[in-house]
Design an enzyme around this catalytic site. Structure first.
Site, PDB file in Angstrom:
ATOM      1  N   ASP A   1       0.877  -1.167   0.000  1.00 54.04           N
ATOM      2  CA  ASP A   1       0.000   0.000   0.000  1.00 54.04           C
ATOM      3  C   ASP A   1       0.914   1.216   0.000  1.00 54.04           C
ATOM      4  OD1 ASP A   1      -1.634   2.145   0.563  1.00 54.04           O
ATOM      5  OD2 ASP A   1      -2.401   1.370   2.467  1.00 54.04           O
TER       6      ASP A   1
ATOM      7  N   LYS B   1       2.776  11.215  -3.454  1.00 59.16           N
ATOM      8  CA  LYS B   1       1.760  10.511  -4.240  1.00 59.16           C
ATOM      9  C   LYS B   1       0.812  11.484  -4.948  1.00 59.16           C
ATOM     10  CE  LYS B   1      -1.786   6.934  -3.516  1.00 59.16           C
ATOM     11  NZ  LYS B   1      -2.320   6.021  -2.471  1.00 59.16           N
TER      12      LYS B   1
ATOM     13  N   GLU C   1      -7.201   0.487  -4.736  1.00 56.79           N
ATOM     14  CA  GLU C   1      -7.248   0.381  -3.280  1.00 56.79           C
ATOM     15  C   GLU C   1      -8.582  -0.203  -2.782  1.00 56.79           C
ATOM     16  OE1 GLU C   1      -6.053   4.328  -2.149  1.00 56.79           O
ATOM     17  OE2 GLU C   1      -4.028   3.971  -2.891  1.00 56.79           O
TER      18      GLU C   1
ATOM     19  N   ASP D   1     -12.971   5.436   2.480  1.00 50.59           N
ATOM     20  CA  ASP D   1     -11.545   5.475   2.832  1.00 50.59           C
ATOM     21  C   ASP D   1     -11.141   6.881   3.261  1.00 50.59           C
ATOM     22  OD1 ASP D   1      -8.779   5.517   2.938  1.00 50.59           O
ATOM     23  OD2 ASP D   1      -8.487   4.402   1.068  1.00 50.59           O
TER      24      ASP D   1
HETATM   25  P1  ADP Z   1      -3.175   7.271   3.842  1.00 47.51           P
HETATM   26  O1  ADP Z   1      -3.987   6.165   3.262  1.00 47.51           O
HETATM   27  O2  ADP Z   1      -3.626   8.623   3.383  1.00 47.51           O
HETATM   28  O3  ADP Z   1      -1.713   7.082   3.687  1.00 47.51           O
HETATM   29  P2  ADP Z   1      -3.818   6.256   6.549  1.00 47.51           P
HETATM   30  O4  ADP Z   1      -4.932   5.383   6.161  1.00 47.51           O
HETATM   31  O5  ADP Z   1      -2.575   5.618   7.032  1.00 47.51           O
HETATM   32  O6  ADP Z   1      -3.463   7.328   5.429  1.00 47.51           O
HETATM   33  O7  ADP Z   1      -4.392   7.250   7.685  1.00 47.51           O
HETATM   34  C1  ADP Z   1      -3.587   8.089   8.417  1.00 47.51           C
HETATM   35  C2  ADP Z   1      -4.458   8.951   9.306  1.00 47.51           C
HETATM   36  O8  ADP Z   1      -5.142   8.123  10.254  1.00 47.51           O
HETATM   37  C3  ADP Z   1      -3.675   9.968  10.132  1.00 47.51           C
HETATM   38  O9  ADP Z   1      -4.312  11.235  10.027  1.00 47.51           O
HETATM   39  C4  ADP Z   1      -3.800   9.434  11.555  1.00 47.51           C
HETATM   40  O10 ADP Z   1      -3.768  10.468  12.522  1.00 47.51           O
HETATM   41  C5  ADP Z   1      -5.151   8.768  11.512  1.00 47.51           C
HETATM   42  N1  ADP Z   1      -5.348   7.781  12.587  1.00 47.51           N
HETATM   43  C6  ADP Z   1      -4.597   6.688  12.877  1.00 47.51           C
HETATM   44  N2  ADP Z   1      -5.083   6.058  13.961  1.00 47.51           N
HETATM   45  C7  ADP Z   1      -6.180   6.746  14.383  1.00 47.51           C
HETATM   46  C8  ADP Z   1      -7.134   6.602  15.464  1.00 47.51           C
HETATM   47  N3  ADP Z   1      -7.039   5.606  16.342  1.00 47.51           N
HETATM   48  N4  ADP Z   1      -8.120   7.519  15.561  1.00 47.51           N
HETATM   49  C9  ADP Z   1      -8.216   8.521  14.693  1.00 47.51           C
HETATM   50  N5  ADP Z   1      -7.362   8.722  13.658  1.00 47.51           N
HETATM   51  C10 ADP Z   1      -6.356   7.847  13.506  1.00 47.51           C
HETATM   52 MG    MG Z   2      -4.717   4.727   2.164  1.00 47.71          MG
END
Ligand code: ADP
Ligand code: MG
Length: 621
Positions: free
Chosen positions: A23, A87, A187, A211
């Protein structure tokens, strides 16, 4: 001889040819595999238990590169040399991201508005492909370290709305990182696979994948039937995500405790941002968050947090409404709702989405990992390990035809299931061109000269038309016996032609392997050559069009304008003979800038001519 690795943690033998799922996220990236013992999709974790690698790249003044958690602190302390959200730049020109320039704290080059963006760090320039390849390299290294075996094959995920250029850019980034990218998958499709959806060929379902990541929001409506995923609609906001939730908390605190003037205090600002993210995560499971900041006690309750972020969540629901409308569906048509992305851990998000779709949402698979886990499921299917999945014959190498400048244009990517078909439309380059040569090649390299020619034929008898007007459909059809039929048809006139290519042209496994390795070893030069050839082709087309225009419209131009144009054309001619893609693009753009007003003038004249009652027909056709 292939090497066999031993997992020292479990003592089990591992296949040398492990295919990983990746990912490659805007905020976070990670790698997953199907665990060789449990057969379950599993995210690869370091000893500290972390599976996630922040998608951040930092360059120091000596040219050292750091990626992930180690690069993250530099976002505040050294923003000019720290790249996040690469990205977002994939396959984009400066014009595409112009309105979002403020978002990026690093320098984005805008020397040529039509060409692809580059990022400047110190005196070096990096393409988004190179930046992403640093992240992929880090993921590859991590995976090899954890698995104790070489990792060279991967499935990488991209957003469903990514176009061809963005998908190709992702492939290229993989190549640069030394990965053979077996497949690029959407995705939301990956998320569905991680939930085991789509693995049963008799199943038919309509799925909503919600998402919410760090900085982006995507909603996709998918239809699964006969094991095939179809994207019915996508919607979202590429500048809305968890970061906005953090920001809402920061603003609240700044008002509440009259914290201001943080601009001068980089360290404090960073601290506050981290505290806000911590608060948000804490409030997913608790009623109140308290901490100390700059000697003061600050806090926030879940209730306040929810009231602050409700408007943000509501914006995502507008997108959902639009996606449903575009798919032509009612909420009652949705069988399953999947939660993806770290930010869906916020209870208010789950509640609001559940209420909208009028059903319980699915969040049993870790939302940070679900996309990578699904990519691993796809990788396993490609590796032929998933016995419950019907394994169809696949094309071992990509199949395509030669286009302008000797480039390979892939119609059927490698690993396409057989039987299969694909098609694309082409046109002529010259006025009155009556034939088109169709040369069929097999291989992964960007130039056909490095691939294998399977056959060729000429479509003849195209009636005389201006360049670009004929529509030639080229289609590839591989039947169940593995015979490839290539046909070409000019749609305006109906003339057509085809050939059959039989599978005895096949390569041995070793030869296929060698070709794949070559495509990786030569990745950098291949990508550069393709860019150069594309720039040259565009330049040549520009010259042809300009020449035609000038001949026809010389009367409306001054002598000086004619000279300027001729000079610009000459400069472009010269640039084409050189190996400098940027120079060619710059000269193309210059010529374009000079002649654009002429074209407008010609148009005005034609219109005013028409108003005077003259026939403009034969002037323009
Ligand atoms: P991307 O797909 O854009 O790379 P992610 O799916 O990894 O991103 O999401 C990252 C986001 O998720 C960040 O803003 C992070 O603060 C948030 N996040 C991670 N864990 C939690 C949680 N327990 N509660 C709320 N937000 C969360
Ligand atoms: Mg993502």
């Amino acid at each position: 001889m292939a090497k066999i690795g031993i997992n020292i943690a479990t003592g089990s033998l591992q296949q040398a040819e492990m295919i990983v799922g990746i990912d490659l996220g805007t905020t976070n990236s990670l790698v997953a595999i199907i665990h060789p013992d449990t057969k379950q999709p599993t995210a690869l974790k370091e000893f500290d238990g972390s599976s996630i690698v922040p998608s951040v790249v930092h360059f120091d003044e000596y040219g050292n590169v750091e990626v992930g958690e180690r690069a993250k602190p530099y976002l505040e302390s050294d923003p000019k040399n720290t790249i996040f959200s690469a990205k977002r730049l994939m396959g984009k020109s400066y014009k595409d991201i112009q309105t979002h320039q403020d978002f990026f704290a690093y320098k984005i080059i805008d020397d040529n508005t039509e060409s692809l963006v580059k990022v400047q760090v110190g005196n070096k320039f990096y393409s988004p492909i190179e930046l992403s390849s640093f992240i992929l390299e880090e993921l590859k290294k991590r995976a090899e370290h954890i698995l104790k075996t070489p990792v060279t094959k991967a499935v990488i995920t991209v957003p469903a709305y990514f176009n061809d250029a963005q998908r190709q850019a992702t492939r290229d980034a993989g190549k640069l990182a030394g990965l053979d990218v077996l497949r690029i998958i959407n995705e939301p499709t990956a998320a569905s696979l991680a939930y085991g959806l789509g693995l049963n060929p008799t199943e038919e379902k309509t799925i909503a994948v919600y998402d919410l990541g760090g900085g982006t929001f995507d909603i996709s409506i998918l239809r699964i039937a006969n094991g095939i995923f179809e994207v019915l609609s996508t919607n979202g906001d590429t500048y809305l995500g968890g970061d906005d939730l953090d920001r809402a908390i920061i603003e609240y605190w700044m008002k509440q405790w009259s914290i201001d003037n943080l601009d001068q205090h980089t360290a404090l600002k960073q601290q506050l941002r981290l505290a806000a993210e911590k608060a948000k995560i804490h409030l997913s499971n608790n009623a109140i968050f308290e901490t100390e900041f700059a000697g003061e006690k600050i806090s926030i309750t879940k209730e306040v947090f929810e009231s602050l972020v409700q408007p943000i969540v509501d914006r995502t629901m507008d997108c959902c409404r639009n996606a449903m409308k575009d798919a032509g569906l009612q909420v009652s048509n949705i069988n399953t709702v999947l939660m993806v992305g770290g930010s869906t851990r916020v209870p208010l998000v789950k509640k609001t989405v559940g209420a909208f779709f009028n059903q319980e949402v699915n969040d049993s698979v870790n939302p940070d990992e679900v996309v990578a886990l699904g990519a691993a499921v796809q990788a396993d299917i490609l590796a032929g390990n998933n016995q419950s999945m019907l394994l169809l014959d696949i094309t071992p190498l990509s199949l395509g035809i030669e286009t302008m400048g000797g480039l390979m244009d892939v119609l059927l990517p490698r690993n396409a299931k057989i039987p299969t078909k694909a098609g694309r439309q082409y046109t002529t380059q010259k006025d009155g061109q009556s034939g088109i040569q169709i040369a069929v090649y097999q291989g992964e390299r960007d130039l056909v000269k490095d691939n294998r020619k399977l056959g060729e034929f000429t479509l003849t008898g195209i009636p005389a038309m201006p360049a670009g007007l004929p529509k030639v459909d080229v289609s590839f059809l591989i039947n169940a016996d593995g015979i490839l039929q290539v046909s070409a048809k000019e749609l305006r006139s109906g003339v057509s032609q085809s050939i059959d290519i039989k599978p005895q042209y096949g390569l041995t496994d070793e030869e296929v392997e060698q070709r794949l390795m070559d495509s990786i070893t030569h990745a950098k030069e291949d990508i550069a050559t393709r860019a150069l050839v594309e720039a040259r082709t565009e330049a040549e087309q520009m010259l042809a069009v300009t020449e035609k225009f000038l001949t026809k419209n010389a009367s409306i131009l001054t002598k000086e304008e004619l000279t300027t144009s001729a000079n610009a054309m000459q400069a472009l001619q010269l640039a084409i003979t050189m190996e400098d893609k940027n120079l060619i693009q710059a000269k193309t753009e210059e010529l374009n800038d000079i002649t654009r007003p002429f074209a407008e003038r010609a148009m005005d004249q034609a219109i005013s001519g028409a108003l005077r009652g003259k026939d403009i027909q034969d002037k323009n056709f």
